[in-house]
Structure formats: structure tokens, C-alpha cells
Design a protein around this motif. Sequence first.
Motif, mmCIF file in Angstrom:
data_model
loop_
_atom_site.group_PDB
_atom_site.id
_atom_site.type_symbol
_atom_site.label_atom_id
_atom_site.label_comp_id
_atom_site.label_asym_id
_atom_site.label_seq_id
_atom_site.Cartn_x
_atom_site.Cartn_y
_atom_site.Cartn_z
ATOM 1 N N GLY A 1 -16.985 14.668 60.969
ATOM 2 C CA GLY A 1 -18.214 14.222 61.618
ATOM 3 C C GLY A 1 -19.487 14.599 60.898
ATOM 4 O O GLY A 1 -20.578 14.544 61.498
ATOM 5 N N GLU B 1 -15.676 20.733 63.948
ATOM 6 C CA GLU B 1 -16.571 19.620 64.224
ATOM 7 C C GLU B 1 -17.954 19.934 63.668
ATOM 8 O O GLU B 1 -18.462 21.048 63.851
ATOM 9 N N VAL C 1 -23.225 11.175 63.227
ATOM 10 C CA VAL C 1 -22.033 10.607 63.850
ATOM 11 C C VAL C 1 -22.066 10.937 65.338
ATOM 12 O O VAL C 1 -22.324 12.093 65.711
ATOM 13 N N ILE D 1 -16.931 12.247 66.760
ATOM 14 C CA ILE D 1 -16.588 13.514 66.111
ATOM 15 C C ILE D 1 -15.397 14.161 66.809
ATOM 16 O O ILE D 1 -14.442 14.619 66.157
ATOM 17 N N ARG E 1 -12.125 12.301 66.060
ATOM 18 C CA ARG E 1 -11.653 12.579 64.703
ATOM 19 C C ARG E 1 -11.100 13.998 64.599
ATOM 20 O O ARG E 1 -10.096 14.236 63.915
#
Length: 308
Positions: free
Chosen positions: A141, A169, A185, A190, A193
Motif C-alpha cells: 500500500g 501496511e 492507496v 491496503i 493486499r
Amino acid sequence: PLIRGKYRSKPIEQIIDEAKWLDERGIKEVNIIAQDTGNYGYDIYGRRCLPDLINSLKGFKNIKWLRLLYLQPYSINDDLIESISKNDILLPYIDVPFQHASPKILHAMNRHGAGSDYLAQIAWLRRAVPNVVLRTSLIVGFPGETDDDFKELSNFVESAQFDYAGIFEYSREEGTQASTLPDMVPRDVIKERYHQLTALQDLISQKRSENRIGKAYDVLIEKRVETAIDKRDSSKIERQVDVKVENQANTGSGLFEARAWWQAPEVDGYIYVQGYEGGLKPGQIVKAQIDEFDGCDFYGRLLGGPGK
């Protein structure tokens, strides 16, 4: 980030004196760590001196394990690998915070290289250092990270097959250069992901950890722990719970928390072994066989007397 301040190294003599002080007090493991450990000494000696430091940390009575943490990719070279191979107590455990694999994102982080370069370096490390254990740190992210960038990162993790990885993150911090970058992002992206990459690495770590089942290792006893029967399967051995025994003078029997050489403190899980009356105490290194892995920690049994 700028908030870190300037890089400062301790003189080699001071570090050696600190290690000797620890050795005299019976310490078994010493970890060498800095924000950029491989750059050690550059600010006071005009060159990177980590190999010199490693070559100087020898001849201890009690210290059995030396561990290097947080080596940047650019600082790992032939001189460093040679010094690792020549120091009998330096563990083949290398922590390299690659952070990402996309060249675009790495450039935005003010880092050099690409996933393909890193994979070549990892392959070289595994050839040069037998049984090397690799840990890394990764960020998802980061500003500007697209779906393609994240896919490149995921493919990198799949190919690298790290033993351990800390996945984080991206979080905007005032005072950092990244906080001023465009294309932030979204937080929900985030998190998604993060969960995807964590799940991938968990599978890799699970497989690599299961390969240790049935094998024997020297383990460092850290503390005795209270126990409770695992409610998932009452037929299994007693498990550790969070309540620690405050008075560790009464050691020997009970369940003990330990680590093998391939487990750095606090981040790579533990090995739990059952002690015996008058047998174990914190600071011992003993031989244990791994019998089980639960996805986080290992469970094993003692194989006799002290290890090396």
C-alpha cells in the motif's frame, strides 16, 4: 525517514567490550542490529566495517550464537559472506528488509534494485551460505502502488520462498517524504493486499516449517511457562498460555519456551518442550527433536543432555 536522525556507529572496541561483559554474565545469544547493520562503521571509519566486527567477535566462553539482523540488500557482498563462514558462532540467519519488488515503488522509497535483482541475490545467498534462513520485511500500500505493482510483489514472495516475513501496511507519517507523495492507496485496498500477501507467506512459512518436523536441533531455553490443555484437541500435549511463571528459580520440570538457531527473538515463534525435575533452566542450550508445528509455534521433546 528524516525523523530517524543521522547514522551513528559505536566503535568496534566498545561493541567488543559490551559482548565480553555479556559473556561474563552467562549470556548465550547476542544479536547485532542497527537501522542499517551492513553500513556499520562507515560514519567513523570511512568504510563499511561489519566484516571486521564479525571477525573480532570470537573466543567467548558462554556466547554460542551471534545473529545479524537488518542487513540492506546492497550491503551483502563476498566479504560479508566470507566473514560469516569463518565465525563458528555466527548463525546462518540473514534478515534483509527488501520492502518491495516493483522498481517503481522501490524508487519511490528511495531504494535501489528490483525484484529480479533480489531473487538473484537470494539464489546466490542460498548457494553461498548452506542452510541459510532468510527473513524479510515488506510494505503493502505504499503511495502509487497499483494492482500490477502488488502482483509483482506477490510473485516475488512466491519465488523467494522466505522462511519468515514481516508484512506491514503503509501508514502515512508526518515528516516523512512518503507522506507528500501523490496517489495514496485507499485504506480498504491496503488491508485487502495485506491479508492476501500474509496468507501467501503463511503458506510458504508453514511448508518450510513442516520440513523441520522429525529433525533434532540445539534449542535455547528461555523461560518456564504456565500450561493449559489445548481445547482444540485434548489428546495433544500441554500448550503455552500467556501467564508466565514469575519465580523462575523453581525450574526443571514443566513446560519451557525455547528457540532454535533459526528463530530470532520475539518474531519467529517458539519451540515448547517438556522439562523434567532438576533438568532445565533458562539459558541452557539442549538438544530437542521437533514433533509438531501448529502454524505458529513448534512442539518437541528433549533428546538428552546439553547441546553445544
